[in-house]
Write a protein that holds these residues in place. Structure first.
Motif, PDB file in Angstrom:
ATOM      1  N   GLU A 172     -10.103 -11.725   5.096  1.00 47.74           N
ATOM      2  CA  GLU A 172     -10.562 -10.382   5.486  1.00 47.74           C
ATOM      3  C   GLU A 172      -9.485  -9.329   5.251  1.00 47.74           C
ATOM      4  OE1 GLU A 172     -11.815 -10.974   9.527  1.00 47.74           O
ATOM      5  OE2 GLU A 172     -13.658 -11.989   8.914  1.00 47.74           O
ATOM      6  N   LEU A 173      -8.245  -9.640   5.572  1.00 52.62           N
ATOM      7  CA  LEU A 173      -7.149  -8.690   5.338  1.00 52.62           C
ATOM      8  C   LEU A 173      -7.009  -8.366   3.852  1.00 52.62           C
ATOM      9  CD1 LEU A 173      -4.469 -10.123   7.784  1.00 52.62           C
ATOM     10  CD2 LEU A 173      -5.553  -7.871   7.941  1.00 52.62           C
ATOM     11  N   GLU A 190       0.830  -1.210   0.000  1.00 54.08           N
ATOM     12  CA  GLU A 190       0.000   0.000   0.000  1.00 54.08           C
ATOM     13  C   GLU A 190       0.860   1.253   0.000  1.00 54.08           C
ATOM     14  OE1 GLU A 190      -3.157   0.084   2.911  1.00 54.08           O
ATOM     15  OE2 GLU A 190      -3.508  -2.064   2.613  1.00 54.08           O
ATOM     16  N   ARG A 242      -9.350  -8.764   1.483  1.00 58.80           N
ATOM     17  CA  ARG A 242     -10.561  -8.068   1.039  1.00 58.80           C
ATOM     18  C   ARG A 242     -10.482  -6.573   1.386  1.00 58.80           C
ATOM     19  NH1 ARG A 242     -14.745 -11.229   3.138  1.00 58.80           N
ATOM     20  NH2 ARG A 242     -14.851 -12.305   1.141  1.00 58.80           N
ATOM     21  N   ASN A 243     -10.066  -6.264   2.609  1.00 54.18           N
ATOM     22  CA  ASN A 243      -9.973  -4.863   3.034  1.00 54.18           C
ATOM     23  C   ASN A 243      -8.890  -4.115   2.253  1.00 54.18           C
ATOM     24  OD1 ASN A 243     -12.053  -5.125   4.888  1.00 54.18           O
ATOM     25  ND2 ASN A 243     -10.672  -5.686   6.544  1.00 54.18           N
ATOM     26  N   ALA A 244      -7.776  -4.768   1.989  1.00 55.34           N
ATOM     27  CA  ALA A 244      -6.712  -4.129   1.213  1.00 55.34           C
ATOM     28  C   ALA A 244      -7.185  -3.829  -0.205  1.00 55.34           C
ATOM     29  CB  ALA A 244      -5.475  -5.022   1.187  1.00 55.34           C
ATOM     30  N   LYS A 245      -7.924  -4.746  -0.804  1.00 55.87           N
ATOM     31  CA  LYS A 245      -8.460  -4.511  -2.154  1.00 55.87           C
ATOM     32  C   LYS A 245      -9.424  -3.317  -2.156  1.00 55.87           C
ATOM     33  CE  LYS A 245      -8.052  -9.001  -4.331  1.00 55.87           C
ATOM     34  NZ  LYS A 245      -7.903  -8.823  -5.763  1.00 55.87           N
ATOM     35  N   LYS A 246     -10.234  -3.192  -1.107  1.00 58.18           N
ATOM     36  CA  LYS A 246     -11.158  -2.058  -1.008  1.00 58.18           C
ATOM     37  C   LYS A 246     -10.400  -0.736  -0.953  1.00 58.18           C
ATOM     38  CE  LYS A 246     -14.970  -4.465   1.230  1.00 58.18           C
ATOM     39  NZ  LYS A 246     -15.741  -4.649   2.483  1.00 58.18           N
ATOM     40  N   ARG A 247      -9.186  -0.763  -0.379  1.00 55.13           N
ATOM     41  CA  ARG A 247      -8.360   0.449  -0.306  1.00 55.13           C
ATOM     42  C   ARG A 247      -7.564   0.674  -1.581  1.00 55.13           C
ATOM     43  NH1 ARG A 247      -7.544  -1.887   4.745  1.00 55.13           N
ATOM     44  NH2 ARG A 247      -5.462  -2.621   4.153  1.00 55.13           N
ATOM     45  N   GLU A 302      -9.180 -14.804   8.684  1.00 52.70           N
ATOM     46  CA  GLU A 302      -8.488 -13.526   8.896  1.00 52.70           C
ATOM     47  C   GLU A 302      -7.719 -13.099   7.649  1.00 52.70           C
ATOM     48  OE1 GLU A 302      -5.322 -11.396  11.931  1.00 52.70           O
ATOM     49  OE2 GLU A 302      -5.547 -13.567  11.975  1.00 52.70           O
TER      50      GLU A 302
END
Length: 79
Positions: A24-25, A6, A27-32, A21
């Protein structure tokens, strides 16, 4: 590795995700907007740590087999 990707606007690949986990990590990184890619071992999609109750050398794998909750999360992440 995700934080570095990032920060540097780079790409990162995780070849063997095996837990809820981890899904989820990623998925959240892709959203950012992070360029993150991952793979999932087939055995982690098909089996859980329940197979380890009775020892069988076929289930000595890396990453290790995890819970049913993790297995379902892996399928959800793939979809």
């Amino acid at each position: 590795d995700l934080a570095l990707a990032e920060h540097e606007c780079g790409k990162v690949f995780f070849p063997r995700i095996s837990s809820k986990e981890g899904v989820e990590l990623i998925r959240n990184a892709k959203k950012r907007g992070t360029q993150v890619f991952a793979g999932v071992p087939v055995l982690n999609l098909a089996f859980t740590d329940e197979q380890l109750i009775e020892y069988h050398s076929s289930f000595k794998v890396l990453p290790p087999l995890r819970t049913e909750e993790d297995r379902i999360a892996l399928w959800d992440g793939l979809l």
